[in-house]
Design an enzyme around this catalytic site. Sequence first.
Site, PDB file in Angstrom:
ATOM      1  CG  HIS A 149      -5.522  -0.585   1.873  1.00  0.00           C
ATOM      2  ND1 HIS A 149      -5.126   0.727   2.020  1.00  0.00           N
ATOM      3  CD2 HIS A 149      -4.601  -1.329   2.522  1.00  0.00           C
ATOM      4  CE1 HIS A 149      -4.022   0.770   2.756  1.00  0.00           C
ATOM      5  NE2 HIS A 149      -3.677  -0.453   3.065  1.00  0.00           N
ATOM      6  CG  ASP A 164      -7.945   2.913   1.102  1.00  0.00           C
ATOM      7  OD1 ASP A 164      -6.808   2.419   1.032  1.00  0.00           O
ATOM      8  OD2 ASP A 164      -8.775   2.593   1.965  1.00  0.00           O
ATOM      9  CB  CYS A 189      -0.958  -0.003   1.182  1.00  0.00           C
ATOM     10  SG  CYS A 189      -0.168  -0.163   2.803  1.00  0.00           S
TER      11      CYS A 189
END
Length: 536
Positions: free
Chosen positions: A422, A420, A209
Amino acid sequence: MNPLILEGNSSCSFEMYDPYTGSPLDWSESHFEGLAAEEEELDSGAVRGQRMVRSLEDFCAAAADDDDDDDFPDRQQPMSLSAVETDGLDRKQRKSSRRNTTNGCADPEEKDHAAILKTKLLSAFTNVKNGWVVKSAASFSYGSTTWLLGVSYKFTKAEFEERNRISSSTTSTFDRFKLDFESRLWLTYRKDFPKLDGSQLTNDIGWGCMMRSGQMLLAQAFVMHFLGRGWVWKKDASQEENVIHRRIIRYFGDTHHSLCPFSVQTLVGIGRKLGRNPGDWYGPASVSAVLRDALHQADTDLLPELKDLCIYVAMDGVLFVKDVLDLCMNNVPAEESENGGISEETRAESPNSCHSAASNWHSVIVLVPLRLGSESLNRIYVPCLQTILCHPLCIGIIGGRPKHSMYFIGFQEDKLILLDPHCSQDCVNVLKDDFPVETFHCQYPRKLSFSKMDPTCTLGFYCKTKEDFDNFLLEVPKITMPPTQESFPLFHFESGSRAEFENGCRTLSTSQITQSITLVSRSERGSISYDDFTLL
């Protein structure tokens, strides 16, 4: 330098779609009237998720071990015992009989099946845990200015009500914000890409990430360099814009190819030289150094457009102006070294490089790794971070929550707006001329409270011209000092070079050092990086 301001007469809602079913997700007026993102639930879910992820590998191994012949009728089993003898063995013995007789290894097909099963489970679980399957949306308040990388938007209830009474074809302030947000490049977890050198990994789920956040920040710098801050992703864009758009995405394609100089494969390879193994988690400072080295080693014969770009990393919270000028005027790559990457030989050859003509300027991406607190973000720095995100030269912040990296691109009130990484998606073959780009753009704005931001981060700035850098030196020092008295700035500017500073030619006084930066070691390890220090 005044930031861009966009205004409009009406407002509308996001048209969001489930990434799997394609069905529209509701964005009604209620989202603007206080429907907050369920951050506490995400936090608790992340804790539960970490425990579940740790057990997935054991589960997949057990699932593969429990498979018998009937589960995979078309599998070719190398049997070393007769059918009569095998019929009398228990399950564990039959599993052992399906080992290769030469080296005792498991059947390659059995290994492949377990790996595929594990990847699918990790991918599905990651998307569920991080809210990419069920409907989720951040709230935006009426009357409060929303900032997105130096551009401001302000939504009002009157605009929204008027929007419901007029033609839907009218472009509103919220339409422009939506389009601006969706135009930022979104780089996330990918699966089923070529194996990383030195490992069997074919995905970066659970550990990549921070690299993805760094890729997004660098991608924004490329967008500003090649297309400009005002560029937005539209279906009716010109052919030239579409070519550049895909070329920027291709830079970050997950494959071993010279056209992809910032791929995960390349970044992991550089990380191995710095002592990091494939699958290791990176901090913002480490990723900054890796991105700098990746640009340095990019094949500029194949990608000549990268020749006039360079990256400067202001390590230890100090930006040495002379080092940046030398780097930009001479296009000297900033290696990870104590003198900021400018060799003494180069300085001797061009002692007046900082006074060269602006026409020799190479656009520079300035990365400033910081740690703004010990265990949590020191609140006195929140106004500084907000003001930086309002600055037109800002390309975002690599940060996140603890062990959960994000790319911050704006804020409204006391919450950051972010992209994000993820979200697990399939690998895309970016070497095709017409590869799909939809999965590289996000329709889901998310927010995170400043109070939950991890203190470790990297600030990003982009200066295309010498004039931009002059404005950077003039304006940014003013906004790095917190409003609280007797506090320290985010980072310090030093007019000389790192080599001169360390050699005592142009040393800082004790008072200047005290006012600029205080470093406190948090680690007793033999190898210490900037991630181990705290800016107080």
